[in-house]
Enzyme design. Structure first.
Site, short mmCIF file in Angstrom:
data_model
loop_
_atom_site.label_atom_id
_atom_site.label_comp_id
_atom_site.label_asym_id
_atom_site.label_seq_id
_atom_site.Cartn_x
_atom_site.Cartn_y
_atom_site.Cartn_z
N LYS A 145 1.95 -1.36 4.37
CA LYS A 145 1.53 -2.61 5.05
C LYS A 145 2.47 -3.42 4.13
O LYS A 145 3.19 -4.44 4.58
CB LYS A 145 0.41 -2.92 4.87
N GLU A 181 -5.47 -9.09 -2.71
CA GLU A 181 -4.21 -8.15 -2.89
C GLU A 181 -3.98 -7.98 -4.41
O GLU A 181 -4.69 -8.70 -5.27
CB GLU A 181 -3.03 -8.18 -2.07
N ARG A 182 -3.08 -7.17 -4.78
CA ARG A 182 -2.80 -6.87 -6.26
C ARG A 182 -2.18 -8.08 -6.91
O ARG A 182 -1.03 -8.63 -6.27
CB ARG A 182 -1.84 -5.67 -6.30
#
Lengths: 459, 441
Positions: A156, A182-183
């Site tokens: 993604k 997210e990261r």
């Protein structure tokens, strides 16, 4: 700032602070704060019960004690904005992350904007992304909401980055990137890459990443939306909005819900999941002044496509790109599941008869191929009829053809990225299906841009 | 009951008169396994360390209107309702001494082999704030495990979080151990965090690392499975806190967490016991954040120093799409999937090359390794897929191109085999594979 206390803390847990208030008027989403061991801890009101209010803290609450005085902040959650927001990186609460300053700011509450039906604008031109499988199966239109769905680790984020690369740099239009849960590593990489390519000048970035608590993760999207709305409403711009990852917003809401001891629905989601998602999605729309075109990554927990959160978000989308672990396993990237990847543009009146018929035909090939795979597993390949053998080999070529070297994936493939024009895609697909390329080995279609037939005719 | 409360009030008043209220005293009113309800503590802080009945230690997990909840960390003796609970004024934190490197320790700073605490212990916060985005640097330096399947195809860089996932007995821990052993003379501090392991497991690991001379630079931070569950829950956070301390000194640190599935189960147990609302598969809804804030500690710091994390997750029946596995996969920078089938066929390390991913890929490889790796990966995956589809076809009737591909794939497979404790240097790996795919690089 009012320095008189409005109440006292009476209970503390990781994500829920209860305050006993005096006769002060406090409403939903007001911000309260307290000072603990020299730290200012803020929390937002989510529930009122007589003179006891519940609030979710924005910061870590280690060391917080019962009986501490609580004060009320002047405003609810706000984000600062003016022309200088482009090129800047914010956290969920609108603070700048890179120690820079914005002069003469305006401020705006992050929840305030609701669109009327009259304001909604549906028109927009087709937006080609240059990615074969997307333009063919799920073409994008200006003002669309495109979802990128996939389980963990099927690509993604790479696809979102490729879209930023192709669409944002291609159009050079104003953009907002919202990183939700997210990261941090990816966030920093995106920032560095944009900075070094001198592309940050038209993009604002908001991060509420996965190392932050759930309050922080749930607010990033609101701050990001407010910036996008400013660009649309006040600057009359066409705005690109990238969200990675909208599912994390719902996930953060579930965490808050549980801490408030509210009864959840299946899988621990909050009962108000529909409203929570609509609060966000209904703001992502176009008006006659400007448009917001959005690409939203959607994480599928436990590879479960019937997950309540995923289905609820899906209902708001104009198109979706679904990534599939089984395709990724074969090394075919972008790992798109062609059957569930579609958009509202796949309509004979919108993309024209040729494109529409080809999509239908290709899907017919793919579904026959799926059946043939099962037959082959039992009988072997030699037992197929001529027609089926053709379908089998041509579909394998199509599958390979729909892979693509991506600019941002050069590190995995070692091949430079390519953009492909829609006319070339349609020509190539037509030729594969008609059998014009039957004599060419399938491996020649893997990780290429448009197919270069002359190379093979000369052999 | 009213006499009970009266007693509490009287005791409190007595204490106040005696000027003993420097440290506040409360009383245990309920004991539910290792979760205690305590009444009478009005001034205690969230997360504060408390002492129960002069012997056991716990910390405050929530402060309610009339009572506080305390989770027990060390139970030295039996605890009764009515026991005194004394506040300490300190946030609960782990204790660590640099002298502990090379030993098996717990989060209280005790040498678990000798049973004594180290000297010069210093507090190590369990919950530290996330490392800010702007302090992070690019993950780009290759981190060598000595295993060709990893270094060449799914590489790891300093600061990367790479999950090792697979069924029982597929060699997960072995890959981590091989990686630790391969760090000899590379100036990397290794921290092996054991969650819910048996004493036998840990003794074995210690002996193994000792034998290979790897204990010099390794710390085993262990929670045994008969420790109180909150201790097991905190051990990984303490491990990362220690790693962060070293990283901020400019050190490269490798943290192995064995394993996070057990950790998730412990978190579930504690949460359910504390009466929290369960979510999917009865895990608490904050299970994602439980692991994301832990693994987000892995990073390459912009001022040098890094934390590389290899978390391990055990699956059942080879299914990596269950809730906990996908949660963790969605946090890490890639996953190394181990397959039981390969293990049984003797294809070791039993990596499932189709399902494994490195999200950093060539960004953490040196130029030549990257070139060779990309070709090997593409060819090998295509071979595996072809093999599956054509397994019933007669190889002699295939097109020469396809025959060549299959033979080449078999040669690659051969070269990927590698047994435990037999690391290969980057040069050896490049040489081995150049012989097969040299023409395409």
């Amino acid at each position: 700032m009012s320095e008189t206390a409005v109440g006292k803390i009476i209970s503390v847990s990781e994500l829920n602070i209860q305050v006993l208030i005096n006769d002060e008027k406090i409403k939903y989403r007001d911000i309260l704060y307290t000072n603990s061991k020299g730290r200012r801890i803020e929390f937002e009101v989510v529930e009122e019960d007589g003179n006891v209010i519940s609030a979710i803290p924005f910061q870590n609450v280690v060391g917080l004690k019962k009986g501490l005085d609580v004060y009320k902040a002047e405003h609810g959650l706000e984000i600062q904005y003016n022309d200088e927001i482009l090129g800047k990186v914010f956290d969920s609460y609108g603070k700048l992350l890179d120690d820079s300053q914005i002069e003469e700011v305006h401020k705006r509450n992050v929840y305030n904007r609701n669109l009327t039906l009259e304001e909604i604008n549906l028109n927009g031109g087709i937006l080609w992304t240059g990615i074969k499988v997307l333009d063919f199966f799920a073409p994008m239109q200006k003002g669309f909401k495109m979802g990128l769905l996939g389980g963990a680790g099927v690509g993604k984020t790479v696809l979102i980055k490729e879209l930023i690369h192709n669409v944002y740099t291609g159009l050079n239009s104003n953009s907002v990137f919202v990183g939700v849960g997210e990261r941090s590593r990816e966030g920093k990489e995106l920032y560095d890459e944009m900075l070094s390519a001198n592309l940050l000048d038209k993009m604002s970035v908001v991060f509420g990443q996965m190392g932050e608590n759930s309050a922080t993760r749930s607010k990033a999207i609101f701050s990001g939306l407010t910036l996008a709305e400013y660009l649309r409403d006040e600057k009359n711009q066409d705005v690109l909005l990238f969200v990675d990852n909208i599912y994390r917003y719902v996930q953060a809401m579930s965490e808050i819900n549980a801490e408030l001891s509210r009864i959840p629905i299946e899988n621990g989601y909050p009962a108000n999941i529909e409203t929570a998602i609509s609060d966000v999605e209904e703001r992502i729309n176009s008006t006659p002044n400007g448009s917001i075109t959005s690409f939203q990554a959607i994480y599928i927990p436990a590879d479960d496509v019937t997950d309540q959160a995923v289905l609820t978000i899906q209902a708001h989308l104009d198109g979706q790109i679904v990534l599939d672990r089984k395709v990724a396993e074969k090394g075919l990237y972008p790992a798109v599941d062609v059957f569930s990847t579609t958009s509202k543009l796949i309509d004979i009146d919108k993309i024209g008869e040729r494109h529409y018929r080809l999509v239908e035909e290709v899907l017919r090939y793919y579904s026959r191929y799926r059946e043939l795979e099962e037959i082959i597993a039992v009988l072997g390949i030699d037992e197929l009829s001529v027609a089926d053998t053709n379908v089998f080999y041509r579909t394998r070529k199509l599958r390979n053809y729909f892979t693509q070297p991506m600019f941002v994936a050069e590190n995995y493939t070692g091949i430079k990225g390519e953009l492909v024009h829609i006319d070339d895609i349609l020509d190539d697909v037509e030729n594969i299906i008609s059998g014009a390329y039957d004599g060419i080995d399938e491996s020649n279609f893997l990780y290429i841009g448009k197919f270069n037939a002359e190379e093979y005719i000369s052999r | 009951m009213s006499t009970y409360i009266e007693n509490l009030v009287n005791a409190k008043l007595r204490n106040m008169k005696d000027m003993k209220n420097i440290y506040e005293v409360g009383y245990v009113s309920k004991v539910k396994d290792y979760i205690l309800e305590v009444v009478g503590l009005e001034q205690v802080g969230f997360y504060e360390r408390v002492v129960i009945a002069n012997h056991s230690v716990g910390y405050v997990t929530s402060i309610g209107k009339n009572s506080v909840m305390v989770a027990l960390l060390q139970r030295i003796d039996a605890i009764y309702v009515g026991d005194e609970v004394v506040t300490t004024g300190y946030d609960f934190c782990a204790m660590y001494s640099k002298a502990a490197l090379g030993h098996i320790v717990d989060i209280f700073g005790e040498d678990r082999l000798v049973g004594e605490k180290f000297e010069n212990l210093r507090p190590c916060m369990i919950e530290t704030p996330a490392i800010p985005i702007m302090e992070r640097g690019e993950v780009s330096r290759p981190f060598y495990t000595g295993i060709a399947g990893i270094d060449l195809i799914y590489p790891i860089g300093y600061g990367q979080r790479q999950l090792i996932i697979g069924d029982k007995k597929t060699g997960k821990t072995q890959i981590a151990i091989d990686t630790i052993v391969n760090q000899k003379d590379r100036n990397v501090i290794c921290i092996y965090v054991a969650v819910n392991k048996t004493k036998k497991n840990i003794r074995e690991l210690y002996d193994n690392l000792m034998k290979k001379g790897a204990m010099e630079y390794t710390l085993i931070l262990a929670a045994f499975n008969d420790d109180e569950p909150p201790v097991s829950f905190f051990t990984p956070y303490a491990g990362l806190s220690i790693a962060e301390m070293y990283m901020r000194e400019g050190q490269d640190v490798l943290v192995v967490i064995d394993d996070l599935k057990s950790h998730a189960d412990i978190h579930r147990e504690i949460s359910l016991l504390a009466g929290k609302i369960p979510g999917r598969d009865a895990y608490p809804p904050d299970i994602f954040y439980t692991h994301s804030r832990l693994l987000e500690k892995g990073c390459q710091h912009k001022d040098g120093g890094s934390i590389t994390i290899l978390p391990i997750v055990e699956t059942r029946g080879g299914d990596i799409t269950d809730y906990i596995s996908t949660n963790i996969i969605s946090i890490t920078d890639g996953q190394l999937v181990l397959s039981r089938k390969n293990f049984e066929k003797g294809l070791k390390p039993a990596i499932n090359y189709g399902l494994s991913v490195s999200r950093l890929g060539g960004a953490v490889q040196e130029a030549n390794m990257k070139k060779i790796g990309a070709v090997v990966r593409r060819k090998f995956l295509s071979y595996l897929e072809t093999k599956e589809v054509y397994q019933l076809a007669n190889i002699d009737e295939m097109s020469p191109e396809m025959q060549a591909n299959i033979e080449e794939g078999e040669r690659l497979q051969e070269r990927l085999l590698q047994y435990k404790f037999s690391p290969r240097t980057p040069d050896e790996i490049k040489e081995d594979f150049m012989e097969v795919v040299g023409d395409f690089v």
